[in-house]
Structures are given as C-alpha cells and as structure tokens.
Write an enzyme that holds these catalytic residues in place. Structure first.
Site, PDB file in Angstrom:
ATOM      1  CG  HIS A  76      35.329  46.948  33.357  1.00 41.69           C
ATOM      2  ND1 HIS A  76      34.065  46.542  33.019  1.00 41.69           N
ATOM      3  CD2 HIS A  76      36.004  45.804  33.641  1.00 41.69           C
ATOM      4  CE1 HIS A  76      33.981  45.223  33.110  1.00 41.69           C
ATOM      5  NE2 HIS A  76      35.146  44.743  33.481  1.00 41.69           N
ATOM      6  CG  ASN A 149      31.344  41.410  33.404  1.00 42.57           C
ATOM      7  OD1 ASN A 149      31.572  42.592  33.639  1.00 42.57           O
ATOM      8  ND2 ASN A 149      32.297  40.517  33.280  1.00 42.57           N
ATOM      9  CG  HIS A 340      36.835  45.857  46.811  1.00 36.66           C
ATOM     10  ND1 HIS A 340      37.223  44.653  46.244  1.00 36.66           N
ATOM     11  CD2 HIS A 340      37.408  45.888  48.038  1.00 36.66           C
ATOM     12  CE1 HIS A 340      37.988  44.002  47.098  1.00 36.66           C
ATOM     13  NE2 HIS A 340      38.108  44.718  48.191  1.00 36.66           N
ATOM     14  CE1 TYR A 363      37.835  42.957  40.837  1.00 31.24           C
ATOM     15  CE2 TYR A 363      36.668  44.938  40.225  1.00 31.24           C
ATOM     16  CZ  TYR A 363      37.007  43.629  39.981  1.00 31.24           C
ATOM     17  OH  TYR A 363      36.528  43.003  38.862  1.00 31.24           O
TER      18      TYR A 363
HETATM   19 FE1  HDD Z   1      37.048  43.111  37.149  1.00 30.57          FE
HETATM   20  C1  HDD Z   1      37.000  46.483  37.052  1.00 30.57           C
HETATM   21  C2  HDD Z   1      33.652  43.025  36.516  1.00 30.57           C
HETATM   22  C3  HDD Z   1      37.181  39.688  36.889  1.00 30.57           C
HETATM   23  C4  HDD Z   1      40.241  43.169  38.190  1.00 30.57           C
HETATM   24  N1  HDD Z   1      35.618  44.480  36.822  1.00 30.57           N
HETATM   25  C5  HDD Z   1      35.795  45.828  36.829  1.00 30.57           C
HETATM   26  C6  HDD Z   1      34.549  46.484  36.557  1.00 30.57           C
HETATM   27  C7  HDD Z   1      33.609  45.510  36.396  1.00 30.57           C
HETATM   28  C8  HDD Z   1      34.285  44.247  36.586  1.00 30.57           C
HETATM   29  C9  HDD Z   1      32.146  45.706  36.102  1.00 30.57           C
HETATM   30  C10 HDD Z   1      34.353  47.980  36.444  1.00 30.57           C
HETATM   31  C11 HDD Z   1      33.940  48.577  37.747  1.00 30.57           C
HETATM   32  C12 HDD Z   1      33.717  50.050  37.573  1.00 30.57           C
HETATM   33  O1  HDD Z   1      32.779  50.407  36.848  1.00 30.57           O
HETATM   34  O2  HDD Z   1      34.482  50.815  38.146  1.00 30.57           O
HETATM   35  N2  HDD Z   1      35.708  41.651  36.710  1.00 30.57           N
HETATM   36  C13 HDD Z   1      34.346  41.812  36.585  1.00 30.57           C
HETATM   37  C14 HDD Z   1      33.711  40.522  36.530  1.00 30.57           C
HETATM   38  C15 HDD Z   1      34.696  39.585  36.623  1.00 30.57           C
HETATM   39  C16 HDD Z   1      35.958  40.288  36.746  1.00 30.57           C
HETATM   40  C17 HDD Z   1      32.214  40.294  36.428  1.00 30.57           C
HETATM   41  C18 HDD Z   1      34.619  38.089  36.627  1.00 30.57           C
HETATM   42  C19 HDD Z   1      33.581  37.424  36.968  1.00 30.57           C
HETATM   43  N3  HDD Z   1      38.461  41.684  37.442  1.00 30.57           N
HETATM   44  C20 HDD Z   1      38.310  40.325  37.322  1.00 30.57           C
HETATM   45  C21 HDD Z   1      39.516  39.667  37.749  1.00 30.57           C
HETATM   46  C22 HDD Z   1      40.391  40.657  38.142  1.00 30.57           C
HETATM   47  C23 HDD Z   1      39.703  41.913  37.936  1.00 30.57           C
HETATM   48  C24 HDD Z   1      39.723  38.168  37.774  1.00 30.57           C
HETATM   49  C25 HDD Z   1      41.786  40.557  38.683  1.00 30.57           C
HETATM   50  C26 HDD Z   1      42.341  39.517  39.188  1.00 30.57           C
HETATM   51  N4  HDD Z   1      38.419  44.570  37.486  1.00 30.57           N
HETATM   52  C27 HDD Z   1      39.653  44.361  37.961  1.00 30.57           C
HETATM   53  C28 HDD Z   1      40.390  45.638  38.297  1.00 30.57           C
HETATM   54  C29 HDD Z   1      39.327  46.722  37.927  1.00 30.57           C
HETATM   55  C30 HDD Z   1      38.161  45.893  37.431  1.00 30.57           C
HETATM   56  C31 HDD Z   1      41.748  45.770  37.683  1.00 30.57           C
HETATM   57  C32 HDD Z   1      39.755  47.843  36.991  1.00 30.57           C
HETATM   58  C33 HDD Z   1      39.270  49.116  37.611  1.00 30.57           C
HETATM   59  C34 HDD Z   1      38.786  48.728  38.908  1.00 30.57           C
HETATM   60  O3  HDD Z   1      38.915  47.400  39.090  1.00 30.57           O
HETATM   61  O4  HDD Z   1      38.342  49.483  39.752  1.00 30.57           O
HETATM   62  O5  HDD Z   1      40.714  45.680  39.631  1.00 30.57           O
END
Ligand code: HDD
Length: 703
Positions: A76, A149, A340, A363
C-alpha cells in the site's frame, strides 16, 4: 437552552493547526530560527575557493535534504488521503457501546487513505490491483481504525502466508520487474498452488480492480468483527462502505492508457473533487449476525475468503462519511498516517479470524521501521483527540514533556495517577470469550470450501462483466512465461466454472487439465479425516447475489463526471452553451478541447477559450464526449487525426457520445456507427445525453 456542541471534526483541525506553517510574510530562517541573509551561495575561502566546513547554514540544509526520505510502506505504498467526518444516522447502542456510533449529533473527524497494494509510491493509480480503504476515526474515546479494502475477501486465510503472498506479487527479485502489476510468473505461480485465493482472484480479475474513481468504489472491513453493547452482549459485524455516486470502473485498455496519460488520475480526481466542493460521500453499512447464529451458515465467519451474501444478511446503512478537506501537506499527513486494525475503542473487538490475528502484530511493528520510533503516535496526524496519559517514556523524537515524577503504576507518590479506568468510566475491556482447544498449527476444516463463493461471484456478474474477467485472466496469464503455471491456474478455474476455464484456456491456446494437482499447504490434525481437509465445495444459500455486480449499481446521477467538448474555429456557440449549461446543472463538469490552446472563434457569439488542446487531452481522461456543430469547426475536426482518435477511443471504451448538427459529420468520419449504437446521441439532445452519461458505460458495444 442547550449548549451548542463543538463538532469533533473541528477538534482535529484545531489540534493540527498549531503544527502548520506557511511562511507567508516571514523571513527565511535556519531550523534554529536564525534569519538567512544569502540562500544562493555557500561560504567560500575566496570567490573561486573551496567551500568552508563552518558553513552551518549549507550543512544544515543539505543534511536535512539527505535524510528526507523514509521507507515506503511494504504494501500500500501508493496512496492518497483526505480529511472528513463521520456521523451515525441513529444510535447503534442496542449493538455497540462505541460512543461515535451512539450519538447522531456527534460528528467524528476522520482521515482516510486510499491506496493500491503492489506498486511503489510513484507507481500508476490505474494498476489492476486491490484498493486499500483505511479510515481513522478520531473519536472521543480514542482512535478507531477501520483498515479495509475495496474487495470484501482476501487472497489467503492465514497471516503467516502474507509475506509469501507479497513477495510473489511484488516485482521479481532478480530484476525488480514488473512494477505495480500482478501479470507475472511469481504471482501466478503462488496463486496456482493456493486454491483458497480463487474467490479473491475473481474480484481482482473483475473491473472492481480498475475503479473509475476512488470516490466510486465500495469499501469493506473484510474480517468479521465484534460489537459489544453496554450490557456486555456481543454480536458479529461485517463493515461496508457504499459510495453515494455508485460503483464504477474503467475499461482495461483504458486503464493502461490512463497510466501513461495521467498516472495520478485517481489522486487528481480525489483532490479536484474536494477542492471544487464535490465532497466524496460514503455510507457505512453493517451486516449484523447474532452470536447464536455463528454456525448457521455453510461458510465460516472467521474465514476471510468468504462474504455473507447481502441477500442472506442485509446491509444496514447506519451513517455517512463525508470527505471535505484535502491535506495541507502530503508527507506530514498522508505519508505519516499510521493505521492499525488494533486501534480499537470500547464497543468494538476482534474475532479469531487467523488473518486478522496476524495483522494485529504487523501494523504496529511496521511503523517502527517506517516512521522510525515508538513515538509515531505523537506525529500530529496520528494523535487522538482523546487525551493520552500513561507511563510510556522517552524514545527517539519524543515530543511530550511528561511532568510527573513517577513513570510506573501502581504508585503512591503521584497519588496513583494516571489510574486505570473502570468499564463504567470507559475502560477498554476485551470481550470475554470462552476458548477451549488444543494448541495446534493448523486450519479448521470449515475453511476448505475454496470454490463455491468464487462461483457465486462469477455467476452474479453480467455478461459483460464475465467477459472482462475472462479477458483479464487471458491478459494476466498471457504475460506468464511458464506454461505449467497457466495450466495449473486454468485447472483451479475449472473448479469454479467450466465455461470460464474453457474460455481462458482457449485464449491461452491450452487445454483445461482433467485432474487438479493436490495443494501443498495442507495441515491435517493427527485425528482428522484427510478428506475433509481437501478443497471442496459446499452449497451456498444463494446462487447469485445482485449486490456483487456493478451492473446493478446506482445510475441516476452524472455528478462530477467530466465531459469533453471537441471544438474548433467556427464552432456553434449556441450548441456549446446550451449543452454546457444543461450538463453543469446536472452536476457534471465540462472542458473544451480544441486543436490548439487559446481562443476559439465561434459562429454567433464571442470567442471561447480552450481548456486543453488535442495534444494534451485524451478521451480516456473523460467520461463522455460532445461534438457541437458549426460547419467550419466540423470540417477542421473531421480532418484532425487526434479528434478522430478521441471519438473512436470514447466509442471503443463504451462511453456516451453526443453530436449536434454538423457534429454528425465528424462522427461519420470516425467510422463509429452513428445510428442505433447504444449511448450515441445524434440530435444533440441534452436530456438524452445526460441519461446516457448516467449509465456510465455501454458495454454491449463491445460484443
Ligand atoms: Fe494490510 C497496510 C488492508 C492484510 C500487513 N493493509 C495496509 C493498508 C491497508 C491494508 C488498507 C494501508 C494502510 C495505510 O493507508 O497506511 N491488509 C489490509 C486488508 C487485509 C490486510 C484489508 C486483509 C483483510 N496486511 C494484511 C496482513 C498483513 C498486513 C495479513 C500481515 C500479516 N498491511 C500490513 C502492513 C502494512 C499494511 C505491512 C504496510 C504499511 C502499514 O501496514 O502501515 O503492516
């Protein structure tokens, strides 16, 4: 008389205000506040001599510059943000005690960030991808983040697979290609041996993955969450965001062209809409399931690859979010905002969805390397409007000056302060859930129906939408170089729908395999029956769901749609003005596109000004096109290759087209069928044109 409440949305703006600066009428200074006398030259030993180390002004400036990048989000990375507010329509106190969902008079400030998933920060907005839909509610009781999402399901069922999934979809490691695209070997290799991804694959291959606008897509919390009321009673909840402008997409070929013409298309659209007062609006919807009904459905509520069809549990629209303010500074707000799923407020809690459980770790952890310190909550955009008091101390970039002499609890020296809050005082209390079970690295057998809901989605689509899914799969798999991967994916598709698999196979010049390879990610408990831990299908309560098809979205408005008028010298000004007024009145926007910039001569009135020339404009950046008459204008345009191409493309992408009087000549010159083609209005009638634009697209032309 009751005291007028200050709206909370003002509260966040007020909190941010002291952190802003705009330099107006101010001297240029160093970071220490010293006024700078010469910002053009370094301090040198003689006019032609070397620069001096003692030039603290130059060193400060360049040092800051050298360090002004932070790591982009691991996923993202590309996103656009906006401020706004949320207001509930009626109290939800029966189901949740969350304060912001209990009081219809309360306006809760929000910050929203929309994003793509796979691409880097500078990648195109129009990639075929999931869109992130993350909302931070600055509630009176603390920050609540709904990190969702624009698709209601996910690729995998367990968070431990997330790094594998992301490594597969990101550019390949040896050469860092391709950027912001899933059409490559490693992604489809992973998918081909991950049958649980099939439902999500249907969504990502559908037009939902190429939205017309961030303002015209749905949002979903994906997981099943829990609401808890004042009495401690819980119920399951699924969250939906419904855009008031409807759910619309562009065509795939168009998306690829937009990526070249304006890679910031979605970001620009969001920004312009807010700047022009066309505030994006989304209704928050919930599907509520009583705890007693947890096992009532042929799918597991904890499985993030499943939806609850809206026909089974209707979506109740409970409030509205309005995005009414652009950020002042992209980096400070949109880049530094930290979402988060674990940012909760009393009245809302998790479930045991294994994907959600892993997210709760990721997160918080990721912000430490992205924002560099456990004090990221002190960055203005991340600060709650609720007061913060605890014994966490120090760390890089600490802002708060904690004045207490004790940094532990319980204590007597500070009279026990800050002290724990009772539930009655709003203290957060995790939902009491009885857990009985063995510690096991495995998956519930209720998670193995990987195909029924993929089929439900596919069967709920209109003919055109199904065709787009087939074409998207042909495109994506056509970019895959390894034939075995293609065959395996087609094999999985055959479990969803044989006509789908055959059509994709035909496009790829391969045959549908007869037997599915055994998936490799099985974990069967020692006392489990292996047959139950194989992919299988379970009959769903409905075979089709109207809510899954964008063909059934609202099509009664042309608000904020952008219409191109193709004009040249000699254009009929009455036709220009008449159509423009009608479209503006209906809420659309108009741009005059001419062979050159500057004045365009008209017949009958004073000159008009071109907004863009045919060189910089392209039909893919507009929703519809109008060609007014005027003999000279029509003559010029029908000989202009860019004008002809403009109309041809608009036709190819199934957009509404209108011509008036001599404008018909231009249409004829394009070879576009002027008569009986759906969405083509040849008499210049504004009403018919408005109805056609509201339909969004005439996909039947593709056939
Ligand atoms: Fe995630 C970012 C949505 C599964 C780990 N995720 C992130 C963002 C969104 C989502 C909208 C961007 C937030 C922003 O604008 O800063 N993610 C989802 C949805 C998921 C999902 C709807 C499943 C239903 N994500 C998911 C899993 C993991 C992560 C299973 C890890 C085990 N996601 C992350 C992250 C991020 C992230 C690596 C990257 C930047 C952040 O968090 O702040 O932690």
């Amino acid at each position: 008389m009751a005291k007028k409440k200050t709206t909370l949305s003002d509260k966040k703006a007020e909190q941010l205000a002291p952190h802003t600066e705009d330099g107006a009428d101010q001297f240029l200074t160093t970071n220490q506040g010293v006024r700078i006398n010469d910002n053009q030259n370094t301090l040198k030993a003689g006019e032609r001599g070397p620069s001096l180390l003692e030039d603290f002004i130059m060193r400060e400036k360049i040092t800051h510059f050298d360090h002004e990048r932070i790591p982009e989000r691991i996923v993202h990375a590309r996103g656009s943000g906006a401020h706004g507010y949320f207001q509930v329509y009626e109290s939800m106190a029966e189901y949740t005690k969350a304060g912001f969902l209990n009081d219809p008079a309360r306006r809760t400030p929000v910050f929203v960030r929309f994003s793509t998933v796979a691409g880097s920060r500078g990648s195109t907005d129009l990639a075929r991808d999931v869109r992130g839909f993350a909302v931070k509610f600055y509630t009176d009781e603390g920050n609540y983040d709904l990190v969702g999402n624009n698709m209601p399901v996910f690729f995998i069922q367990d968070a431990v697979k997330f790094p594998d999934f992301v490594h597969a979809v990101k550019p390949e490691p040896q050469h860092e290609m391709p950027q912001a695209a899933s059409a490559h070997d490693t992604f489809w290799d992973f998918i081909s041996i991950m049958p649980e991804s099939m439902h999500m694959i249907m969504w990502v291959m559908s037009d939902r993955a190429i939205p017309r606008s961030l303002r015209m897509m749905e949002g979903f919390g994906v997981h099943t969450f829990r609401w808890i009321n004042e009495a401690g009673k819980g119920c399951f909840v699924k969250f939906h965001w419904k855009p008031l402008l409807g759910v619309h997409s562009v065509a795939w070929e168009e998306a690829q062209q937009i990526s070249g013409k304006d890679p910031d298309f979605h970001r620009r659209d969001l920004w312009n809409a807010i700047e022009s007062g066309n505030f994006p609006e989304f209704e928050l919807g919930v599907q509520l399931v009583p705890e007693e009904d947890e096992h009532k459905y042929p799918f597991d509520l904890l499985d993030p690859t499943k939806i609850i069809p809206e026909e089974v549990v209707p979506v109740k629209r409970i409030g509205k979010m309005v995005l009414d303010r652009n950020p002042d500074n992209f980096f400070a707000e949109t880049e530094q905002v930290a979402f988060h799923p674990g940012h909760l407020v009393p009245g809302i809690d998790f479930t045991n969805d294994p994907l959600l459980q892993g997210r709760l770790f990721s997160y918080l952890d990721t912000q430490l390397s992205r924002l560099g310190s456990p004090n990221f909550h002190e960055i203005p955009i991340n600060r709650p409007v609720a007061p913060v008091h605890n014994n966490q101390r120090d760390g890089h970039m600490r802002q708060t000056i904690n004045r207490s002499g004790t940094a532990y609890e319980p204590n007597t020296m500070s009279a026990g302060c800050p002290f724990q809050a009772k539930m009655a005082d709003g203290g957060f209390h995790s939902y009491t859930e009885r857990i009985d079970g063995q510690k096991i690295r495995g998956r519930s057998k209720s998670f193995f129906d990987h195909f029924s809901q993929a089929a439900l989605f596919y069967h709920s689509q209109s003919e055109a939408e199904q065709r787009h899914i087939i074409n998207a799969l042909r495109f994506e798999l056509g970019k895959v170089t390894n034939t075995d991967i293609r065959i395996r994916v087609v094999g999985l598709l055959s479990e969803v729908d044989m006509t789908l698999a055959s059509a994709v196979a035909e496009g790829l010049g391969i045959k549908v395999p007869e037997k599915l390879e055994e998936p490799i990610n099985r974990s069967i408990p020692a006392d489990g029956d292996p047959a139950q831990y194989q992919p299988h299908t379970v009959k769903q309560p409905v075979e089709k769901s109207a809510a899954l098809s964008m063909a059934n979205t609202v099509k009664d408005t042309i608000k904020t749609r952008i219409v191109a008028f193709l004009v040249a010298d000699g254009v009929n000004s009455t036709e220009v003005t008449g159509m423009k007024e009608a479209l503006l009145k209906a809420g659309a926007q108009v741009q005059l596109i001419a062979p050159h910039l500057g004045s365009v001569k008209t017949v009958g009135s004073s000159d008009v000004q071109a907004d863009q020339s045919l060189l910089t404009a392209a039909s893919v950046l507009f929703d519809a096109v109008f060609v007014p008459g005027g003999a000279d204008s029509a003559n010029l345009l029908q000989q202009h290759p860019d004008a002809i191409r403009f109309i041809n493309e608009a036709y190819r992408h199934c957009k509404a087209i209108a011509v008036a009087s001599e404008g018909l000549q231009v249409l004829k010159a394009t070879g576009v069928p002027p008569k009986e083609a759906p969405g083509v209005v040849i008499n210049g009638q504004a009403k018919a044109f408005i109805t056609a634009i509201a339909q969004h697209r005439f996909w039947e032309r593709e056939g």
